[in-house]
Design an enzyme around this catalytic site. Structure first.
Site, PDB file in Angstrom:
ATOM      1  N   GLY A  40      -0.088 -10.167  -1.658  1.00  0.00           N
ATOM      2  CA  GLY A  40       1.328 -10.450  -1.773  1.00  0.00           C
ATOM      3  C   GLY A  40       1.736 -10.639  -3.212  1.00  0.00           C
ATOM      4  N   GLU A  64      -7.196 -10.024  -1.173  1.00  0.00           N
ATOM      5  CA  GLU A  64      -7.144  -8.614  -0.762  1.00  0.00           C
ATOM      6  C   GLU A  64      -5.973  -7.902  -1.427  1.00  0.00           C
ATOM      7  OE1 GLU A  64      -6.129  -9.226   3.295  1.00  0.00           O
ATOM      8  OE2 GLU A  64      -8.138  -9.848   3.862  1.00  0.00           O
ATOM      9  N   PRO A  65      -5.989  -7.779  -2.740  1.00  0.00           N
ATOM     10  CA  PRO A  65      -4.843  -7.141  -3.391  1.00  0.00           C
ATOM     11  C   PRO A  65      -4.866  -5.619  -3.242  1.00  0.00           C
ATOM     12  CG  PRO A  65      -6.468  -7.827  -5.021  1.00  0.00           C
ATOM     13  CD  PRO A  65      -7.010  -8.245  -3.687  1.00  0.00           C
ATOM     14  N   ARG A  74       9.158   5.526  -0.782  1.00  0.00           N
ATOM     15  CA  ARG A  74       9.511   4.117  -0.965  1.00  0.00           C
ATOM     16  C   ARG A  74      10.985   3.859  -1.292  1.00  0.00           C
ATOM     17  NH1 ARG A  74       7.315   1.171  -4.527  1.00  0.00           N
ATOM     18  NH2 ARG A  74       6.789  -0.616  -3.261  1.00  0.00           N
ATOM     19  N   CYS A 108      16.316  18.163   3.044  1.00  0.00           N
ATOM     20  CA  CYS A 108      17.638  18.407   3.608  1.00  0.00           C
ATOM     21  C   CYS A 108      18.167  17.199   4.371  1.00  0.00           C
ATOM     22  CB  CYS A 108      17.602  19.652   4.465  1.00  0.00           C
ATOM     23  SG  CYS A 108      17.191  21.069   3.458  1.00  0.00           S
ATOM     24  N   TYR A 112       1.087   2.882  -2.242  1.00  0.00           N
ATOM     25  CA  TYR A 112       1.997   3.241  -1.142  1.00  0.00           C
ATOM     26  C   TYR A 112       2.862   4.451  -1.490  1.00  0.00           C
ATOM     27  CZ  TYR A 112       0.397  -1.380   0.096  1.00  0.00           C
ATOM     28  OH  TYR A 112      -0.406  -2.453   0.355  1.00  0.00           O
TER      29      TYR A 112
HETATM   30  C1  LIG Z   1      -1.360  -4.442   3.091  1.00  0.00           C
HETATM   31  C2  LIG Z   1      -2.323  -5.538   3.128  1.00  0.00           C
HETATM   32  C3  LIG Z   1      -2.804  -6.088   1.924  1.00  0.00           C
HETATM   33  C4  LIG Z   1      -2.353  -5.629   0.566  1.00  0.00           C
HETATM   34  O1  LIG Z   1      -1.042  -5.967   0.279  1.00  0.00           O
HETATM   35  P1  LIG Z   1      -0.438  -5.672  -1.194  1.00  0.00           P
HETATM   36  O2  LIG Z   1       0.913  -6.219  -1.166  1.00  0.00           O
HETATM   37  O3  LIG Z   1      -0.473  -4.198  -1.384  1.00  0.00           O
HETATM   38  O4  LIG Z   1      -1.306  -6.341  -2.182  1.00  0.00           O
HETATM   39  C5  LIG Z   1      -3.735  -7.109   2.025  1.00  0.00           C
HETATM   40  N1  LIG Z   1      -4.181  -7.558   3.222  1.00  0.00           N
HETATM   41  C6  LIG Z   1      -3.730  -7.046   4.388  1.00  0.00           C
HETATM   42  C7  LIG Z   1      -4.269  -7.580   5.673  1.00  0.00           C
HETATM   43  C8  LIG Z   1      -2.801  -6.025   4.382  1.00  0.00           C
HETATM   44  O5  LIG Z   1      -2.348  -5.535   5.542  1.00  0.00           O
END
Ligand SMILES: *Cc1c(COP(=O)(O)O)cnc(C)c1O
Length: 415
Positions: free
Chosen positions: A232, A273-274, A312, A342, A370
């Site tokens: 996040g 988990e970035p 996006r 289109c 993304y």
């Molecule tokens: C998408 C996701 C992330 C990564 O989120 P970012 O905003 O791209 O850092 C981490 N953990 C889980 C479980 C996710 O679904």
């Protein structure tokens, strides 16, 4: 919170001539990634949390699943965060060990979860009924993690905010009693608690609030090995944007974590988990200007791409900074940059860009996360090629599609 510094960004910008050359060599539309920038971001996280004894960074690969990017992070010592069995398989192919892969699915079938279990990766469960079934089937033989929804509001964009009360993600913090009952009855072993609250956390304070809730929940479990704070982290898209101050977060959360481990009586592992944080700013999307079109109200720069390649802006109003690589010192003028799909297909409205001529190459920033992975063949266009810049060299890491690719799975009927 910290003001972003685009001049820092600019310093890391690969040589414009190099990008122009790459566009010429491989053609457009083209995704270009800078490996050193990804490594830089990874190192920043390690540095920011250097006070934490056991730290584990898992690259959330849904942001960009090119096998070479997975391998790059593996080389750096990162783990992998996945959301589908296919991502797990890609991770194994890239050389990650099963125990270094976390699988955090949402709403997937129990068949898939069982298959992933066979692969031996760490599984995070985010649903009470799945937890119950998993516990009945495997009891204490396969330890799992639980995704808790702490009900904090991530930030700006509601489509990518996933921790609030109405979110489908995680098991509510208010259902802890139910979780505990399932664990008692089935004998499940919970080795990790996890939260992931969305991709737009503006504020370190919000993160810390989530952490407190997770610590509160963690007191209810005896066998924990790790706490996973998900991701996040916010990255800057334009000048003046706020971004997560990773160093401040590292300082404050690191301290809180240490205190918690003392109280818990065990040195737990701190997991992140970035996705976006590691790869967003490393990417550049290059597109050619097919036409410059003057209407009564505005000037359109029409590029050889659209939301089939970069969705996006259309999908959730994401901002991508756009520059003219071919005329970097030209006079600034106002443009609407649009695609060739289109449907209305706007990349940027009222952008000040150095004067654009037909056949100029435009560069979209923050194209590492993304972007390619959300591309499609809509309008029967080929998906772009991908190039990695590494140690000053350019490497093709995905070929541009061809007509054959469009037809690959088509089965012709006889009429
Ligand atoms: C998408 C996701 C992330 C990564 O989120 P970012 O905003 O791209 O850092 C981490 N953990 C889980 C479980 C996710 O679904």
């Amino acid at each position: 919170m910290k003001k972003s510094d685009l001049s820092v960004h600019a310093r890391l910008f690969p040589d414009i001539k190099h990008l122009q050359g790459v566009a010429k060599k491989y053609g457009t539309p083209l995704y270009v990634y800078e490996a050193e920038k990804m490594i830089d971001q990874y190192d920043k996280m390690i540095q920011a949390f250097s006070s934490v004894r056991k730290l584990s960074i898992h690259y959330a690969c849904k942001a960009n699943t090119n096998l070479n990017i997975l391998k790059l992070f593996k080389e750096k010592g990162s783990g992998l965060d996945t959301v589908s069995i296919q991502e797990v398989e890609l991770g194994l192919l890239a050389g990650f060990k099963p125990e270094d892969i976390i699988y955090t699915p949402n709403g997937v079938s129990s068949t898939e979860i069982k298959k992933v279990k066979e692969l031996g990766v760490r599984i995070h469960i985010d649903n009470l009924s799945v937890l119950e079934h998993f516990g009945q089937d495997f009891s204490s033989s396969y330890p799992i993690g639980i995704r808790i929804n702490p009900h904090i509001v991530g930030g700006g964009n509601e489509k990518i905010s996933v921790g609030h009360i109405d979110s489908k993600f995680g098991i509510s913090y208010y259902q802890l009693a139910h979780i505990k009952r399932i664990i008692e009855i089935t004998g499940l072993r919970v080795e990790g608690l996890h939260m992931h609250t969305g991709s737009d956390i503006l504020d370190v304070e919000v993160f810390l609030k989530g952490a407190d809730i997770l610590f509160q929940a963690a007191r209810e479990f005896q066998d924990l090995e790790y706490i996973d704070f998900g991701s996040g982290f916010k990255v800057p898209y334009k000048e003046g944007d706020v971004q997560t101050d990773i160093y401040e977060l590292g300082k404050l959360l690191g301290k809180k974590f240490k205190n918690f481990c003392n109280e818990y009586g065990k040195e737990l592992c701190l997991v992140f988990e970035p996705g976006k944080f590691l790869v967003s700013q490393s990417g550049y999307f290059l597109a050619n200007v097919n036409a410059v079109k003057q209407t009564t109200s505005s000037v359109f720069a029409c590029v050889d791409s659209g939301f089939n390649h970069l969705i996006r802006p259309m999908f959730y109003n994401a901002y991508h900074h756009i520059e003219n690589l071919s005329n970097p010192s030209g006079r600034l003028r106002l443009y609407n940059v649009v695609g060739y799909i289109c449907e209305s297909d706007t990349f940027g409205l009222n952008r000040q860009i150095n004067e654009i001529h037909e056949e100029d190459v435009l560069c979209f920033r923050n194209a590492g996360a993304y972007c390619f992975c959300m591309s499609s063949n809509y309008n029967s266009r080929y998906r772009p090629a991908e190039v990695m810049l590494y140690k000053g060299q350019d490497h093709l890491i995905r070929k541009r599609e061809t007509f054959q690719d469009l037809l690959r799975n088509t089965v012709e009927m006889a009429f």
